[in-house]
Design an enzyme around this catalytic site. Structure first.
Site, PDB file in Angstrom:
ATOM      1  N   GLY A 106      11.836  47.235  56.995  1.00 24.99           N
ATOM      2  CA  GLY A 106      13.186  46.780  56.707  1.00 24.99           C
ATOM      3  C   GLY A 106      14.270  47.781  57.014  1.00 24.99           C
ATOM      4  CG  ASP A 278      16.646  67.932  33.751  1.00 27.34           C
ATOM      5  OD1 ASP A 278      16.324  69.148  33.736  1.00 27.34           O
ATOM      6  OD2 ASP A 278      17.479  67.470  34.542  1.00 27.34           O
TER       7      ASP A 278
END
Length: 458
Positions: A106, A278
């Site tokens: 695609g 994080d």
């Protein structure tokens, strides 16, 4: 991913860069063309890869289709766009190449050029009418558009400022300042980053807490995709710590309580806990009142209770800091919510010490040090770690995740420490006031005594 052709012949060659949407384990290789049937077409692909303008013209003049497709349905224009060969792209377009052909995955030439950041090729393809890639979350039925969707035309970036390098910008939305996390077009070609975007959106919709940055909406139906959150003009905690240095214990504890409240809310989310993964000063923001809010859930994970997570690779990307990452994450071991507790301990110690953990060591070296069970040294005066503060930090960065406390337990301990520190401060303040009053009283009595003595003498 750049791969140099090993065999330099038109019948058997490796294309330099693969489709931007090809699976990551699909490396360029000899596709086994039938040279007797496709010799000239293969030669055209090879010449496009090599940037041979004269050769391309010669093959096209012989009658070969400029839109020839290989086994992956890629055209010479795809190849030239990947390689950043502007002159080849220009030639192929002038010779009638379709501007927006899609390969088996695609991907279009424009999508490939965006992925490999070939800016001149991007401009040229857009000039010839190439359409930007459709946002991966685009829906065909307007009824399926999510409630949080924001019209990108409502976001005013005319006076925008960069909040964090390359990712967040301040903008105006319906007259209100907001923070906008922008995903560049190249992200649309990276399945992992698109999936992370979906996950972050899914998480943000679940979160409502005073110590977590508020999600306002997102742009998902057009490119670039964006996440819009409240804007906190006082900036991130990293900048604040860099400016202030070591904090007083009571101030550090109050900030730690803000972080712990936000993290406890995330970890006690039902039916799945939210692991931040994080947690570091750059991902903690300050509001107008000076309180802290946990932000940036780009690496967050949902965790079924009583289960653990395991990654195929280390979680932090090149944009995140290894300096605050728990050793089990770095070693690709199973992990749970306790990775955030480890990061929290490092932040709390940094507030007292006035510098990041192992500040003199490179990022990756710090992660290895943690794996060796080394921890940042306690260099600040011992009184700054009084009333159980040091013991709490030691528990939070314990080598064994199961031995680390939960944030609910951390909150309880921090509240006890805060009460002691505030009582101590009130006592100091009260004692100081008493001392001043006592001195003034003695001075007044001395003056009165002196005045009486002088009167008697006279």
């Amino acid at each position: 991913m750049a791969v140099i052709a090993e065999v330099r012949s038109p019948e058997n060659f490796t294309i330099g860069k693969q489709s931007s949407m090809a699976p990551k384990n699909s490396s360029p290789e000899n596709r086994g063309f039938d040279a007797s049937k496709m010799e000239e077409g293969v030669r055209l692909m090879f010449l496009a890869n090599e940037g041979d303008l004269d050769g391309i013209n010669e093959v096209l003049d012989s009658g070969v289709d400029v839109n020839f497709r290989d086994i992956d349905r890629r055209t010479p224009l795809h190849i030239a766009a990947c390689q950043g060969l502007t002159d080849v792209v220009d030639l192929l377009l002038r010779r009638g190449a379709d501007v927006d052909p899609k390969d088996r995955w695609g991907s279009t030439p424009l999508a490939d050029a965006i992925c490999y950041k070939n800016q001149e090729v991007i401009k040229l393809l857009e000039k010839h009418g190439a359409q930007p890639p459709v946002a991966p979350m685009h829906v065909q039925n307007f009824r399926e558009i999510p409630e949080y969707e924001i019209d990108p035309n409502e976001l005013d970036f005319s006076n925008s400022i960069e909040i964090t390098k390359g990712t967040y910008r301040m903008a105006l939305w319906r007259g209100t300042e907001v923070a906008v996390k922008i995903l560049g077009d190249e992200v649309l070609m990276d399945e992992d980053r698109v999936e992370a975007f979906r996950d972050e959106l899914s998480l943000l919709q679940k979160i409502r807490h005073p110590n977590v940055v508020q999600f306002l909406g997102a742009v998902t139906q057009s490119s670039p995709m964006m996440i819009v959150t409240e804007y906190l003009p006082k900036g991130d905690f990293r900048t604040f710590l860099s400016r202030k240095g070591a904090l007083k214990p009571l101030t550090a504890v109050k900030f730690a309580l803000d972080i712990a409240r936000g993290m406890n809310y995330l970890h006690e989310n039902r039916p799945e806990a939210i692991i931040h993964r994080d947690l570091e000063p750059s991902n903690i923001l300050r509001d107008d009142s000076g309180h802290l809010k946990v932000a940036d859930f780009g690496l967050s994970k949902l965790l079924k209770f009583s289960k653990a997570v395991r990654e195929d690779k280390p979680s932090p990307s090149h944009e995140t800091s290894w300096r605050y990452v728990a050793p089990e994450l770095y070693k690709n071991e199973e992990y749970d919510t306790k990775v955030d507790v480890f990061s929290f301990a490092l932040i709390l110690q940094e507030m007292i010490e006035g510098c990041p953990p192992f500040v003199s060591k490179p990022e990756k070296e710090v992660a290895k040090v943690y794996c060796s069970n080394e921890r940042p040294p306690f260099r600040a005066p011992i009184n700054r770690y009084a009333y159980g503060l040091k013991e709490l930090i030691l528990q939070c960065w314990n080598e064994e995740p199961s031995e680390r406390p939960t944030f609910r337990q951390i909150l309880s301990k921090l509240e006890d420490i805060r009460k002691v520190l505030e009582q101590r401060r009130r006592f100091k303040t009260g004692f100081g006031c008493f001392t001043i009053w006592h001195k003034r009283r003695n001075t007044r009595h001395a003056d009165e005594s002196s005045h009486s003595t002088n009167s008697i003498i006279r």
